[in-house]
Structure formats: structure tokens, C-alpha cells
Design a protein around this motif. Structure first.
Motif, PDB file in Angstrom:
ATOM      1  N   GLY A  61       0.800  -1.227   0.000  1.00 22.25           N
ATOM      2  CA  GLY A  61       0.000   0.000   0.000  1.00 22.25           C
ATOM      3  C   GLY A  61       0.828   1.271   0.000  1.00 22.25           C
ATOM      4  O   GLY A  61       0.312   2.344   0.292  1.00 22.25           O
ATOM      5  N   THR A  62       2.118   1.158  -0.298  1.00 19.64           N
ATOM      6  CA  THR A  62       2.971   2.351  -0.236  1.00 19.64           C
ATOM      7  C   THR A  62       3.442   2.825  -1.603  1.00 19.64           C
ATOM      8  O   THR A  62       4.155   3.814  -1.694  1.00 19.64           O
ATOM      9  N   GLY A  63       3.105   2.096  -2.654  1.00 16.55           N
ATOM     10  CA  GLY A  63       3.627   2.444  -3.977  1.00 16.55           C
ATOM     11  C   GLY A  63       2.997   3.710  -4.528  1.00 16.55           C
ATOM     12  O   GLY A  63       2.007   4.220  -4.000  1.00 16.55           O
ATOM     13  N   SER A  64       3.574   4.205  -5.617  1.00 13.55           N
ATOM     14  CA  SER A  64       3.061   5.436  -6.213  1.00 13.55           C
ATOM     15  C   SER A  64       1.893   5.153  -7.155  1.00 13.55           C
ATOM     16  O   SER A  64       1.127   6.043  -7.481  1.00 13.55           O
ATOM     17  N   ASN A  65       1.752   3.895  -7.586  1.00 18.58           N
ATOM     18  CA  ASN A  65       0.655   3.570  -8.505  1.00 18.58           C
ATOM     19  C   ASN A  65      -0.144   2.385  -7.924  1.00 18.58           C
ATOM     20  O   ASN A  65       0.112   1.219  -8.235  1.00 18.58           O
ATOM     21  N   LEU A  66      -1.093   2.717  -7.063  1.00 22.39           N
ATOM     22  CA  LEU A  66      -1.839   1.667  -6.358  1.00 22.39           C
ATOM     23  C   LEU A  66      -2.748   0.889  -7.298  1.00 22.39           C
ATOM     24  O   LEU A  66      -2.967  -0.310  -7.112  1.00 22.39           O
ATOM     25  N   GLU A  67      -3.295   1.583  -8.305  1.00 25.51           N
ATOM     26  CA  GLU A  67      -4.163   0.878  -9.268  1.00 25.51           C
ATOM     27  C   GLU A  67      -3.371  -0.230  -9.962  1.00 25.51           C
ATOM     28  O   GLU A  67      -3.865  -1.338 -10.149  1.00 25.51           O
ATOM     29  N   LYS A  68      -2.142   0.109 -10.340  1.00 27.62           N
ATOM     30  CA  LYS A  68      -1.303  -0.888 -11.014  1.00 27.62           C
ATOM     31  C   LYS A  68      -0.958  -2.030 -10.045  1.00 27.62           C
ATOM     32  O   LYS A  68      -0.935  -3.205 -10.439  1.00 27.62           O
ATOM     33  N   ALA A  69      -0.712  -1.688  -8.781  1.00 30.54           N
ATOM     34  CA  ALA A  69      -0.415  -2.734  -7.795  1.00 30.54           C
ATOM     35  C   ALA A  69      -1.582  -3.719  -7.707  1.00 30.54           C
ATOM     36  O   ALA A  69      -1.388  -4.931  -7.576  1.00 30.54           O
ATOM     37  N   CYS A  70      -2.799  -3.201  -7.799  1.00 27.60           N
ATOM     38  CA  CYS A  70      -3.986  -4.070  -7.738  1.00 27.60           C
ATOM     39  C   CYS A  70      -4.067  -4.981  -8.964  1.00 27.60           C
ATOM     40  O   CYS A  70      -4.329  -6.188  -8.839  1.00 27.60           O
ATOM     41  N   LEU A  71      -3.832  -4.395 -10.126  1.00 27.75           N
ATOM     42  CA  LEU A  71      -3.869  -5.199 -11.353  1.00 27.75           C
ATOM     43  C   LEU A  71      -2.785  -6.274 -11.324  1.00 27.75           C
ATOM     44  O   LEU A  71      -3.026  -7.429 -11.691  1.00 27.75           O
ATOM     45  N   ASP A  72      -1.591  -5.875 -10.855  1.00 26.31           N
ATOM     46  CA  ASP A  72      -0.475  -6.837 -10.791  1.00 26.31           C
ATOM     47  C   ASP A  72      -0.799  -7.989  -9.836  1.00 26.31           C
ATOM     48  O   ASP A  72      -0.410  -9.136 -10.070  1.00 26.31           O
ATOM     49  N   TYR A  73      -1.502  -7.672  -8.757  1.00 25.72           N
ATOM     50  CA  TYR A  73      -1.849  -8.697  -7.762  1.00 25.72           C
ATOM     51  C   TYR A  73      -2.755  -9.753  -8.393  1.00 25.72           C
ATOM     52  O   TYR A  73      -2.549 -10.958  -8.217  1.00 25.72           O
ATOM     53  N   GLN A 111      -2.904 -10.443 -11.471  1.00 24.17           N
ATOM     54  CA  GLN A 111      -2.078 -11.166 -12.434  1.00 24.17           C
ATOM     55  C   GLN A 111      -1.265 -12.260 -11.733  1.00 24.17           C
ATOM     56  O   GLN A 111      -1.165 -13.395 -12.209  1.00 24.17           O
ATOM     57  N   ARG A 112      -0.720 -11.913 -10.566  1.00 23.28           N
ATOM     58  CA  ARG A 112       0.095 -12.892  -9.839  1.00 23.28           C
ATOM     59  C   ARG A 112      -0.765 -14.056  -9.342  1.00 23.28           C
ATOM     60  O   ARG A 112      -0.329 -15.204  -9.323  1.00 23.28           O
ATOM     61  N   ILE A 113      -2.001 -13.740  -8.942  1.00 18.28           N
ATOM     62  CA  ILE A 113      -2.909 -14.827  -8.523  1.00 18.28           C
ATOM     63  C   ILE A 113      -3.180 -15.753  -9.713  1.00 18.28           C
ATOM     64  O   ILE A 113      -3.153 -16.979  -9.586  1.00 18.28           O
ATOM     65  N   ARG A 114      -3.396 -15.157 -10.875  1.00 22.89           N
ATOM     66  CA  ARG A 114      -3.637 -15.976 -12.076  1.00 22.89           C
ATOM     67  C   ARG A 114      -2.413 -16.842 -12.383  1.00 22.89           C
ATOM     68  O   ARG A 114      -2.523 -18.032 -12.674  1.00 22.89           O
ATOM     69  N   GLU A 115      -1.223 -16.205 -12.305  1.00 24.46           N
ATOM     70  CA  GLU A 115       0.006 -16.945 -12.619  1.00 24.46           C
ATOM     71  C   GLU A 115       0.246 -18.087 -11.637  1.00 24.46           C
ATOM     72  O   GLU A 115       0.873 -19.093 -11.980  1.00 24.46           O
ATOM     73  N   ALA A 116      -0.241 -17.912 -10.407  1.00 25.25           N
ATOM     74  CA  ALA A 116      -0.090 -18.984  -9.409  1.00 25.25           C
ATOM     75  C   ALA A 116      -1.107 -20.099  -9.631  1.00 25.25           C
ATOM     76  O   ALA A 116      -1.139 -21.079  -8.888  1.00 25.25           O
ATOM     77  N   GLY A 117      -1.962 -19.934 -10.620  1.00 25.65           N
ATOM     78  CA  GLY A 117      -2.959 -20.969 -10.907  1.00 25.65           C
ATOM     79  C   GLY A 117      -4.269 -20.774 -10.177  1.00 25.65           C
ATOM     80  O   GLY A 117      -5.075 -21.691 -10.084  1.00 25.65           O
ATOM     81  N   GLY A 118      -4.479 -19.568  -9.622  1.00 20.49           N
ATOM     82  CA  GLY A 118      -5.720 -19.301  -8.883  1.00 20.49           C
ATOM     83  C   GLY A 118      -5.588 -19.761  -7.434  1.00 20.49           C
ATOM     84  O   GLY A 118      -4.599 -20.384  -7.044  1.00 20.49           O
ATOM     85  N   ILE A 119      -6.603 -19.447  -6.655  1.00 20.68           N
ATOM     86  CA  ILE A 119      -6.575 -19.737  -5.218  1.00 20.68           C
ATOM     87  C   ILE A 119      -7.308 -21.052  -4.948  1.00 20.68           C
ATOM     88  O   ILE A 119      -8.455 -21.227  -5.368  1.00 20.68           O
TER      89      ILE A 119
END
Ligand code: PGA
Length: 246
Positions: free
Chosen positions: A104-116, A118-126
Motif C-alpha cells: 500500500g505504499t507504492g506510487s501507482n496503487l491501481e497498477k499494484a492491484c492489477l499486478d496482484y 495477475q500474480r494470482i492468475r500466474e499462481a494458478g488461482g486460489i
């Protein structure tokens, strides 16, 4: 929904830990979505015990967390990264590289959300999401009124949420006003969901979530749309249920 009512909060925590353990034994490289707050503390203690006494390993497990405050660096005592390190990660054998907490400290929080997402997808979902519930019916930091299809996003925190969480800070003024949180879409996309609730102060919220109408004003009620939800709660939290079939 499968609803289990336990005699006390300790038993809720033990049964929750057993469900996580069974998932990790079934699938050693499982991906978990994990909560913070007061509710899961006993579950983390029991999982830590299972690790040290029963050989439960998290070596291949990947975790994501539900949410994080905006503006708190990872080492801040109120941050959820710090909570996870202190209450769980440092006590088990998980690879730190496999633990994901929103920043929650980055300069582009919207992008941090999108990246998150993406990482969940790359991990194969929850495989398994573990949730608590807020007094106002929120899950993660999805506050009412909630969009059922939303993904990870920046959320303004309700006053009742900030008041409830002030116990983790010096004062209410120190509780951040915003957070990054997975959305209901993220949660509904998880293969299995475990909802935990303990204490009389959660009785209204959990009753609305599992017996009330699916409604934006009770984000937890969206779980009724999910095909594989287990609810474990203690008797106090269950005291207002009608207990019709779930
Ligand atoms: P708590 O929070 O476990 O600290 O009661 C639950 C929540 O707000 O989701």
C-alpha cells in the motif's frame, strides 16, 4: 454452504487449521488466500503447532493476503505484512518469495492491484480462501455497498471498520482511511472458501451473510453465490442464526 458451530473459539481455530492442513496435505503446492485481524490468530497458532509437532510443511505453499492498508510500510507494526510475519510466516517453513501481501505504499496503487490479480492468475488461482467478517458484513476490506464483480481495488474504509481495528494502533486517528483489498470477484473465483466468525459481536453480521438476502450492503452475503463455502463459527457468533438448511 456447510455450517459448523463449535463450542468455543479455540475449537473454531482448531477446525479451521485442520481444514487448511487437509488442503495442504492434499495439494502440497496449494495456493492460499489468508486473512489478518483477531479472528484467525488461533488458527495460525494451531497451524504453527502442526508444523513444529506434526511435520506439516508449507515449503511449496504459496500465499496471498486479502488486504493491506494504504500508506503503511511493510515493517509498520499495524501493517498486515508485519502481522503475517509475526503471527505465521516466521514460525513455519514457507519460502518468503511465495508470500504475497499487497503493497500500500507504492506510487501507482491501481497498477499494484492489477499486478496482484495477475500474480494470482500466474499462481494458478486460489485453492482455499480463509475469511473473517467485519461488524458491517465486510469480507477482506470490501465495504458496503459492494460490487459483486470487483477485483482487487483501493477501498475507503468504513468508520466502523477503522474503529474496530483501532485496537491495533495507538489511536483511531492512526488507522489508515484506505486499503488495498481483493474484491468479491477475486473471492468468488477461489476454488473453496472458509469463513470464520467468533463472538457475539459478529452474530448479526454472520447471520446476515449466510441467512440474509444477497445484498450489496452485506458484502459477506456474496458468499451465498459460491458453490463451495464452509463456515466455522463459535456458539456466540451463531446465536442469531435461524439454522435453516445451508
Ligand atoms: P477481526 O476482523 O477478525 O479482527 O474481527 C475481521 C474482519 O474485519 O474481517
Amino acid at each position: 454452504m456447510r455450517v459448523t458451530i463449535t463450542s468455543n473459539v479455540h475449537e473454531m481455530s482448531v477446525q479451521a487449521a485442520q481444514m487448511v492442513r487437509d488442503e495442504v496435505r492434499r495439494k502440497p503446492n496449494a495456493t492460499l488466500l489468508l486473512p489478518t485481524g483477531g479472528t484467525p490468530l488461533g488458527m495460525y497458532r494451531e497451524l504453527t503447532r502442526m508444523h513444529s509437532q506434526e511435520g506439516l510443511t508449507f515449503a511449496e505453499v504459496t500465499t496471498f493476503n486479502l488486504d493491506e492498508y494504504v500508506g503503511l510500510p511493510p515493517g509498520h507494526p499495524g501493517s498486515y505484512r508485519r502481522y503475517m510475519e509475526e503471527n505465521f510466516f516466521r514460525h513455519i517453513d514457507i519460502d518468503p518469495a511465495n508470500t504475497h501481501v499487497l503493497d500500500g505504499t507504492g506510487s501507482n496503487l491501481e497498477k499494484a492491484c492489477l499486478d496482484y490479480e495477475q500474480r494470482i492468475r500466474e499462481a494458478g488461482g486460489i485453492d482455499l480462501a480463509v475469511l473473517g467478517i467485519g461488524h458491517n458484513g465486510h469480507v477482506a476490506f470490501v465495504e458496503p455497498p459492494a460490487a459483486v464483480r470487483a477485483w482487487t481495488h483501493v477501498a475507503a474504509l468504513a468508520r466502523s471498520t477503522r474503529e474496530a481495528n483501532a485496537r491495533f494502533f495507538h489511536s483511531l486517528a492512526d488507522v489508515p482511511r484506505a486499503a488495498l483489498t481483493v474484491g468479491l470477484g477475486t473471492i468468488l473465483g477461489c476454488r473453496r472458501v472458509l469463513l470464520l466468525a467468533s463472538g457475539i459481536e459478529k452474530a448479526d453480521a454472520v447471520t446476515r451473510a449466510i441467512e440474509g438476502p444477497v445484498h450489496a450492503m452485506c458484502p459477506g452475503s456474496a458468499l451465498q453465490l459460491h458453490p463451495d463455502v464452509t463456515v466455522i463459527m463459535d456458539q456466540a457468533a451463531a446465536s442469531r442464526l435461524q439454522l435453516r438448511e445451508h
